[in-house]
Write an enzyme that holds these catalytic residues in place. Sequence first.
Site, mmCIF file in Angstrom:
data_model
loop_
_atom_site.group_PDB
_atom_site.id
_atom_site.type_symbol
_atom_site.label_atom_id
_atom_site.label_comp_id
_atom_site.label_asym_id
_atom_site.label_seq_id
_atom_site.Cartn_x
_atom_site.Cartn_y
_atom_site.Cartn_z
ATOM 1 N N PHE A 1 -52.577 -24.482 35.947
ATOM 2 C CA PHE A 1 -52.650 -25.766 37.074
ATOM 3 C C PHE A 1 -54.398 -26.151 37.223
ATOM 4 O O PHE A 1 -55.166 -25.217 37.055
ATOM 5 C CB PHE A 1 -52.246 -24.969 38.260
ATOM 6 C CG PHE A 1 -51.844 -26.007 39.390
ATOM 7 C CD1 PHE A 1 -51.273 -27.311 39.147
ATOM 8 C CD2 PHE A 1 -52.814 -25.821 40.587
ATOM 9 C CE1 PHE A 1 -50.925 -27.855 40.112
ATOM 10 C CE2 PHE A 1 -52.626 -26.723 41.544
ATOM 11 C CZ PHE A 1 -51.625 -27.827 41.232
ATOM 12 N N ASP B 1 -52.514 -15.802 38.909
ATOM 13 C CA ASP B 1 -51.910 -16.665 39.971
ATOM 14 C C ASP B 1 -50.426 -16.738 40.109
ATOM 15 O O ASP B 1 -49.806 -17.048 39.146
ATOM 16 C CB ASP B 1 -52.633 -18.097 39.930
ATOM 17 C CG ASP B 1 -52.080 -19.130 40.822
ATOM 18 O OD1 ASP B 1 -51.377 -18.698 41.879
ATOM 19 O OD2 ASP B 1 -52.996 -20.140 41.059
ATOM 20 N N TYR C 1 -46.451 -21.425 50.245
ATOM 21 C CA TYR C 1 -45.447 -22.617 50.760
ATOM 22 C C TYR C 1 -44.327 -23.309 49.928
ATOM 23 O O TYR C 1 -43.831 -24.191 49.988
ATOM 24 C CB TYR C 1 -46.519 -23.837 51.021
ATOM 25 C CG TYR C 1 -47.533 -24.390 50.093
ATOM 26 C CD1 TYR C 1 -47.184 -25.229 48.999
ATOM 27 C CD2 TYR C 1 -48.713 -23.857 50.430
ATOM 28 C CE1 TYR C 1 -48.111 -25.729 47.988
ATOM 29 C CE2 TYR C 1 -49.865 -24.603 49.419
ATOM 30 C CZ TYR C 1 -49.497 -25.342 48.270
ATOM 31 O OH TYR C 1 -50.445 -25.718 47.320
ATOM 32 N N LYS C 2 -44.576 -22.235 48.596
ATOM 33 C CA LYS C 2 -43.228 -22.831 47.727
ATOM 34 C C LYS C 2 -42.012 -22.102 47.904
ATOM 35 O O LYS C 2 -41.383 -22.028 48.742
ATOM 36 C CB LYS C 2 -43.968 -22.788 46.258
ATOM 37 C CG LYS C 2 -45.006 -23.567 45.887
ATOM 38 C CD LYS C 2 -45.434 -23.446 44.609
ATOM 39 C CE LYS C 2 -46.974 -24.095 44.301
ATOM 40 N NZ LYS C 2 -46.812 -25.635 44.354
ATOM 41 N N ARG D 1 -39.554 -32.472 37.806
ATOM 42 C CA ARG D 1 -39.276 -30.979 38.047
ATOM 43 C C ARG D 1 -38.047 -30.744 39.033
ATOM 44 O O ARG D 1 -37.895 -31.413 40.312
ATOM 45 C CB ARG D 1 -40.395 -30.098 38.659
ATOM 46 C CG ARG D 1 -41.481 -30.275 37.677
ATOM 47 C CD ARG D 1 -42.840 -29.635 38.237
ATOM 48 N NE ARG D 1 -43.211 -29.753 39.529
ATOM 49 C CZ ARG D 1 -44.080 -29.193 40.204
ATOM 50 N NH1 ARG D 1 -44.877 -28.035 39.620
ATOM 51 N NH2 ARG D 1 -44.657 -29.553 41.351
#
Lengths: 388, 388
Positions: free
Chosen positions: B107, B175, B200-201, B347
């Site tokens: 990322f 991560d 938050y995912k 996605r």
Amino acid sequence: MQYNSFILPANTIYMCGHSLGPLTKSAKMQMEQGVKEWEEEGVLSWNKASWIDLPMQLGRKIAALIGAHADEVTVSDSTSVNLFKVVQSALALNPQRKIILTEADNFPANLYIAQGIAHSNTAITVSATEQFFENMSKDVAVLLLTQVNYRTGKMHDMALITEYAHSLGIVVVWDLSHSVGIVPVDLGGCNVDFAVGCTYKYLNGGPGAPSFVYINRRHYDSACSPIYGWMGHRTPFAFQDTYVADSGASKYLGGTPYVLGLKALEGALSLFSELDLGEVRKQCLINAEMLIDCLRKWVSEVLCLSPELPELRGGHIALEHNAAYFISRALIDEGLICDYRHPNIIRFCVNPLYLSPEDMVQGALLLGQIVRKKIYLQDKYQQTLKVT
Amino acid sequence: MQYNSFILPANTIYMCGHSLGPLTKSAKMQMEQGVKEWEEEGVLSWNKASWIDLPMQLGRKIAALIGAHADEVTVSDSTSVNLFKVVQSALALNPQRKIILTEADNFPANLYIAQGIAHSNTAITVSATEQFFENMSKDVAVLLLTQVNYRTGKMHDMALITEYAHSLGIVVVWDLSHSVGIVPVDLGGCNVDFAVGCTYKYLNGGPGAPSFVYINRRHYDSACSPIYGWMGHRTPFAFQDTYVADSGASKYLGGTPYVLGLKALEGALSLFSELDLGEVRKQCLINAEMLIDCLRKWVSEVLCLSPELPELRGGHIALEHNAAYFISRALIDEGLICDYRHPNIIRFCVNPLYLSPEDMVQGALLLGQIVRKKIYLQDKYQQTLKVT
């Protein structure tokens, strides 16, 4: 002055806004709005509800309170993390020098951040307040000071200190945590290099509300955050491989913005657009004077640590007493929320936005009663404190 | 599986939890509770409502989801800031080496943080995924990888990679942003050194919810955060002049905790204490299989980028199409919230907590319709995207 805008704890005098400002109706409303946006649109709210713009949008509002240009301020991370970013940036602007100069009586969190940085590649000089003018020299890279002292409430002369430091080539960082929203701040007029500040005290942004960063425009080309946060990228959503810092304060953004905290802050800040900060300052000094007068008359057992001269005072008044901790417990129990600082200080906020001169009289009367009747010696006040 | 716990956007299929998890009833309730505590008790809530304990208390809950000991995890700051802290810590554990090795397809926020660190005192090797085994050597100080790829949804073999890196004396940082709460993670079993992750995912903590840090117990004595945050002090409220790091993960705490965000996360995490993550994984793979099957049958125009082997998949499925951006706009317009990643990826989250196999069928049908009828070519889908 704005009493109707606040939702204060019931049956109390809230004299602790220098630690955590009270809830405003507008902060509550914006928090609810943020939850509603999350509920109704989910991830689409980043655009539809402009969540992504909050850090710079709120930065603009804070800029107006501290004498900064709109693009010089952003809201991101905690005050500690922001201090880390700007002190490292300031050091990098003075690569031939290795000393961070600060004040022994600075807020410990500031000392810790400086110590963490000094640990790896520089030195720190912690000066007594009376001596930091003589400790300034052409060896010093960065001066790190807090405008209003967290204990005594005494305010530094930002213009004078910054000018003198600049004459020696020192880069200047101010922490405005105890001043923003309550005392006059003119970063532009003082030509300050960097500043940070918390938003949960006099800005009433809520517990742990994110902090702001100020960077003077003249450093836009040369200064850089040591933490390359993806929100500070020139084009974060292009997902490029290489970091390219944005221009302006936005390069000091970190990770994904703390939307829920930012929404509360957005509501809290809406109050300030209608306010004349000069008038707030005037009323604040009236409150302070009233409190000090009453204490002089009625509570000679406590010593006022805050400055005699009104123009040197911040937004709170500090009192010294050996039983400060137990007295603060008794005051809270009787409905006056104040706070305690180790080992012997009680602090009273005098913010006129929700405290009147009558509150000052009530506060002094209550304190006098508790001290004279030695109510604070009761067993129930011997409990242990974690935070106030 | 837990459909009743969520408050999903009306009339939509929410397939975007890998970007922002939806609101839960418990998160909403805890947010309201936090505002109530602020309103009713102000600053006293730091103790009375145990706000001060939230970072470690939520750390314990997350520890249970990632194979960590309760004291090895805390919640503080953003993922970017936490990455900065742990990568610097990891480098300090390997002072003779100067290379951070990472993956080109990591990322970008991770690459940026590494670049910021490399800028000052070290180097960075950005390796193609196929070559990072051969790029590991005794010159590498730190390996920085994301367990599940943010584009393809492909999962690395954490155990194998960590073991091999350790055999070369490399300190390993993972991560977990795209894995925590949706795929099995066993940091302890894999003997990982440091980890971070966003909440938050798949943990549904809310927009910009604070991130977590993991530090393996064996580094408690030697590792240290480069940011000496006052909440990481052994006795923060003694206001000592000198920083003394706390033991355990709490030394990675920064400034004052983000209470409002932490309250939402507290509510969101309450869901996970009742869940069997093995069962979640099983249902997640059933959803993924269903989606991929339907796409194979009905939408041959899009290419599935996610792994063929179910055990290598994370919690989302990625599809490639040249008009990905416009297709994603059309899908959202038709009530299927997905997201787009530059330049050509759509996605779909397949989280079984609030998505059923029927939703997968519906999603595939809708995508097929939009692609075959070329609905995405309509003018209204030519707008500009900032974030999804």
